[in-house]
Scaffold this active site. Structure first.
Site, PDB file in Angstrom:
ATOM      1  N   SER A  27       0.819  -1.204   0.000  1.00 56.52           N
ATOM      2  CA  SER A  27       0.000   0.000   0.000  1.00 56.52           C
ATOM      3  C   SER A  27       0.864   1.270   0.000  1.00 56.52           C
ATOM      4  CB  SER A  27      -0.922  -0.037   1.223  1.00 56.52           C
ATOM      5  OG  SER A  27      -1.657   1.157   1.323  1.00 56.52           O
ATOM      6  N   SER A  51       7.574 -12.637  -6.195  1.00 52.85           N
ATOM      7  CA  SER A  51       6.271 -12.315  -5.597  1.00 52.85           C
ATOM      8  C   SER A  51       5.451 -11.434  -6.555  1.00 52.85           C
ATOM      9  CB  SER A  51       6.462 -11.584  -4.268  1.00 52.85           C
ATOM     10  OG  SER A  51       6.982 -10.290  -4.495  1.00 52.85           O
ATOM     11  N   ASP A  83       4.612  -4.085   9.577  1.00 50.92           N
ATOM     12  CA  ASP A  83       5.319  -3.811  10.826  1.00 50.92           C
ATOM     13  C   ASP A  83       5.817  -5.089  11.504  1.00 50.92           C
ATOM     14  OD1 ASP A  83       5.036  -0.885  10.941  1.00 50.92           O
ATOM     15  OD2 ASP A  83       2.906  -1.350  10.970  1.00 50.92           O
ATOM     16  N   GLU A  84       5.041  -6.188  11.393  1.00 53.14           N
ATOM     17  CA  GLU A  84       5.395  -7.427  12.095  1.00 53.14           C
ATOM     18  C   GLU A  84       6.635  -8.111  11.510  1.00 53.14           C
ATOM     19  OE1 GLU A  84       2.245  -6.235  10.652  1.00 53.14           O
ATOM     20  OE2 GLU A  84       2.202  -8.227   9.779  1.00 53.14           O
ATOM     21  N   GLN A  86       9.240  -6.354  10.005  1.00 50.17           N
ATOM     22  CA  GLN A  86      10.361  -5.415   9.864  1.00 50.17           C
ATOM     23  C   GLN A  86      11.586  -5.801  10.685  1.00 50.17           C
ATOM     24  OE1 GLN A  86       9.132  -1.365  10.482  1.00 50.17           O
ATOM     25  NE2 GLN A  86       7.657  -1.386   8.803  1.00 50.17           N
ATOM     26  N   HIS A 108       5.853   4.451  10.124  1.00 48.23           N
ATOM     27  CA  HIS A 108       5.167   4.208  11.406  1.00 48.23           C
ATOM     28  C   HIS A 108       6.264   3.881  12.424  1.00 48.23           C
ATOM     29  CE1 HIS A 108       2.343   3.024  14.407  1.00 48.23           C
ATOM     30  NE2 HIS A 108       2.432   1.725  14.220  1.00 48.23           N
ATOM     31  N   GLY A 134      -2.144   4.237   1.203  1.00 53.72           N
ATOM     32  CA  GLY A 134      -1.218   4.385   0.085  1.00 53.72           C
ATOM     33  C   GLY A 134      -1.872   4.766  -1.227  1.00 53.72           C
ATOM     34  N   GLU A 231     -25.493   4.090   6.777  1.00 54.75           N
ATOM     35  CA  GLU A 231     -25.613   5.538   7.020  1.00 54.75           C
ATOM     36  C   GLU A 231     -24.391   6.135   7.712  1.00 54.75           C
ATOM     37  OE1 GLU A 231     -29.085   7.571   8.382  1.00 54.75           O
ATOM     38  OE2 GLU A 231     -30.388   5.905   7.850  1.00 54.75           O
TER      39      GLU A 231
HETATM   40  P1  NDP Z   1       1.509  -3.717   3.000  1.00 58.42           P
HETATM   41  O1  NDP Z   1       1.195  -4.973   3.726  1.00 58.42           O
HETATM   42  O2  NDP Z   1       0.490  -3.098   2.119  1.00 58.42           O
HETATM   43  O3  NDP Z   1       2.789  -3.945   2.083  1.00 58.42           O
HETATM   44  C1  NDP Z   1       3.944  -4.585   2.519  1.00 58.42           C
HETATM   45  C2  NDP Z   1       4.771  -5.032   1.336  1.00 58.42           C
HETATM   46  O4  NDP Z   1       5.919  -5.704   1.826  1.00 58.42           O
HETATM   47  C3  NDP Z   1       4.045  -6.001   0.409  1.00 58.42           C
HETATM   48  O5  NDP Z   1       4.348  -5.660  -0.923  1.00 58.42           O
HETATM   49  C4  NDP Z   1       4.645  -7.349   0.777  1.00 58.42           C
HETATM   50  O6  NDP Z   1       4.724  -8.212  -0.330  1.00 58.42           O
HETATM   51  C5  NDP Z   1       6.033  -6.961   1.167  1.00 58.42           C
HETATM   52  N1  NDP Z   1       6.655  -7.911   2.078  1.00 58.42           N
HETATM   53  C6  NDP Z   1       6.081  -8.657   3.050  1.00 58.42           C
HETATM   54  N2  NDP Z   1       7.024  -9.389   3.704  1.00 58.42           N
HETATM   55  C7  NDP Z   1       8.187  -9.095   3.105  1.00 58.42           C
HETATM   56  C8  NDP Z   1       9.517  -9.527   3.319  1.00 58.42           C
HETATM   57  N3  NDP Z   1       9.831 -10.387   4.277  1.00 58.42           N
HETATM   58  N4  NDP Z   1      10.486  -9.016   2.500  1.00 58.42           N
HETATM   59  C9  NDP Z   1      10.191  -8.136   1.534  1.00 58.42           C
HETATM   60  N5  NDP Z   1       8.937  -7.686   1.278  1.00 58.42           N
HETATM   61  C10 NDP Z   1       7.963  -8.169   2.056  1.00 58.42           C
HETATM   62  O7  NDP Z   1       2.045  -2.689   4.090  1.00 58.42           O
HETATM   63  P2  NDP Z   1       1.625  -1.153   4.264  1.00 58.42           P
HETATM   64  O8  NDP Z   1       2.029  -0.390   3.065  1.00 58.42           O
HETATM   65  O9  NDP Z   1       0.233  -1.064   4.777  1.00 58.42           O
HETATM   66  O10 NDP Z   1       2.554  -0.750   5.502  1.00 58.42           O
HETATM   67  C11 NDP Z   1       3.920  -0.417   5.343  1.00 58.42           C
HETATM   68  C12 NDP Z   1       4.308   0.542   6.453  1.00 58.42           C
HETATM   69  O11 NDP Z   1       3.573   1.761   6.295  1.00 58.42           O
HETATM   70  C13 NDP Z   1       3.983   0.045   7.855  1.00 58.42           C
HETATM   71  O12 NDP Z   1       4.995   0.498   8.723  1.00 58.42           O
HETATM   72  C14 NDP Z   1       2.666   0.719   8.178  1.00 58.42           C
HETATM   73  O13 NDP Z   1       2.439   0.896   9.562  1.00 58.42           O
HETATM   74  C15 NDP Z   1       2.896   2.065   7.506  1.00 58.42           C
HETATM   75  N6  NDP Z   1       1.682   2.810   7.173  1.00 58.42           N
HETATM   76  C16 NDP Z   1       0.672   2.236   6.448  1.00 58.42           C
HETATM   77  C17 NDP Z   1      -0.443   2.949   6.090  1.00 58.42           C
HETATM   78  C18 NDP Z   1      -1.478   2.369   5.207  1.00 58.42           C
HETATM   79  O14 NDP Z   1      -2.406   3.090   4.878  1.00 58.42           O
HETATM   80  N7  NDP Z   1      -1.416   1.119   4.769  1.00 58.42           N
HETATM   81  C19 NDP Z   1      -0.624   4.343   6.531  1.00 58.42           C
HETATM   82  C20 NDP Z   1       0.528   4.914   7.196  1.00 58.42           C
HETATM   83  C21 NDP Z   1       1.617   4.137   7.522  1.00 58.42           C
HETATM   84  P3  NDP Z   1       3.525  -9.235  -0.673  1.00 58.42           P
HETATM   85  O15 NDP Z   1       2.398  -8.387  -1.158  1.00 58.42           O
HETATM   86  O16 NDP Z   1       4.122 -10.076  -1.734  1.00 58.42           O
HETATM   87  O17 NDP Z   1       3.216  -9.960   0.599  1.00 58.42           O
HETATM   88 MG    MG Z   2      -1.810   2.304  12.336  1.00 63.31          MG
HETATM   89 MG    MG Z   3     -32.504   8.170  11.150  1.00 58.60          MG
END
Ligand code: NDP
Ligand code: MG
Ligand code: MG
Length: 330
Positions: A27, A51, A83-84, A86, A108, A134, A231
């Protein structure tokens, strides 16, 4: 009022000539990587080879490589993985390649604030956190606008960390909308509190309790769905546009009287007391500990509850009703 930063406060040239690795193409990753590249910066995306995200990044015209390779080449490593995962990726594929003067970026603060990632002292550690999903970040950027961002500095080895964070925010369109400075602690704790108590946890349980109350009293589930879920968006749109006062202006006086007279019986002093406890458990690390352990155990509770909730009547009724709403995007 807190100071807001705009385009004129940010100098993109601080990032010119630096190679920026965006780790993860989800995202936030796809939005930030493409926008930085459109801003004329040197961007490389890191993904898991083979991937879907890797293929998507290639199709979008990005340079893509593995995490270790990207960390090795880059001056700035911007971590947009879930986040999990990282901390593990940091230990295995980032830390061994860090050089003095590198910049580590986040959107984050969880892993830094709760010390799951502890970078060496000779790097900058910054946050650029768009306050929106995103896909909106990318769409707004392409339309010449932007999504407001928070920035924060945890470590300032270069002496320019704050300006670099501002430059980065400019590169993704954030300074077009306004940038606010915070700390890793404030961003992490308020973000977790907001999603737990209000935006996600509070809201979904409010909607479902209302729905269940009506259905258990014998009313049609379809009517309960419209009243308690459908609503909600219309009301929230009014609040978003002009605050609670604006929403109250638009609804009927009867609805407004119900709001002020009954609201405090639903969200009570007890509820607020519990919110304070929730906040304390975020502040003292108890929530983080639980979530980290849940992940280490393979998410047994998370999986069970998500599965159970997907089968809730509000989901099955909603699916049918939304199928008839031609104006909703599939
Ligand atoms: P997503 O889950 O959307 O994207 C994570 C990406 O990392 C995916 O493309 C995934 O690939 C890839 N990935 C997963 N595991 C691995 C790995 N071991 N090695 C390499 N790539 C990997 O995450 P977000 O964009 O939601 O979040 C990213 C950060 O942004 C976080 O820190 C979150 O807290 C922060 N954030 C997110 C917001 C949001 O709106 N989503 C808003 C503000 C901050 P695959 O798809 O192939 O699994
Ligand atoms: Mg959050
Ligand atoms: Mg009403």
């Amino acid at each position: 009022m807190a100071k807001m930063y705009y385009d004129n406060d940010a100098d993109l040239s601080l990032l010119k000539g630096k190679k920026i690795a965006v780790l993860g193409y989800g995202s936030q990753g796809h939005a930030q990587a493409q926008s930085l590249q459109d801003s004329g910066l040197d961007v490389i995306v890191a993904e898991i080879k083979g991937s879907k995200s890797w293929d998507r990044a290639v199709a979008d015209g990005m340079k893509v490589t593995t995490t270790a390779e990207a960390a090795e080449q880059a001056d700035m490593i911007h971590i947009l993985l879930p986040d999990e995962v990282q901390a593990e990726v940091y230990r295995e594929s980032i830390a061994p390649h860090l050089k003095a003067g590198n910049i580590i970026g986040f959107s984050h603060g969880f892993n830094i604030h709760f010390a799951q990632i502890v970078p060496p002292e000779d790097v900058d550690v910054i946050m650029i956190a768009p306050k929106g999903p995103g896909h909106l970040v990318r769409r707004q950027f392409k339309e010449g606008a932007g999504v407001p961002c928070l920035i924060a500095v945890q470590q300032d080895y270069s002496g320019k960390a704050r300006d670099i964070a501002l430059a980065f925010a400019k590169g993704i369109g954030g300074t077009r909308a306004g940038v606010l400075e915070t700390t890793f602690k404030e961003e992490t704790e308020t973000d977790l509190f907001g999603e737990q108590a209000v935006l996600c946890g509070g809201l979904t349980h409010l909607i479902r309790s209302g729905f269940e109350t009506l259905v258990e009293a014998g009313y049609q589930p379809e009517v309960a769905y419209f009243e308690c879920l459908h609503e909600m968006k219309l009301i929230v749109d009014l609040i978003y546009e002009g605050g609670i006062a604006n929403m109250r202006y638009s609804i009927s006086d009867t609805a407004e009287w119900g709001d002020i007279a009954t609201g405090p019986r639903i969200i009570t002093d007890e509820t607020k007391k519990e919110m304070k406890k929730v906040l304390e458990e975020i502040q003292d690390g108890k929530f983080a500990q639980g979530w980290i352990l849940e992940n280490k155990a393979g998410r047994p509770m998370y999986n069970a509850i998500v599965k159970r909730d997907k089968a809730h009547q509000i989901e099955t009724v909603g699916k049918e009703l939304r199928g008839m709403m031609s104006w909703l995007k599939k």
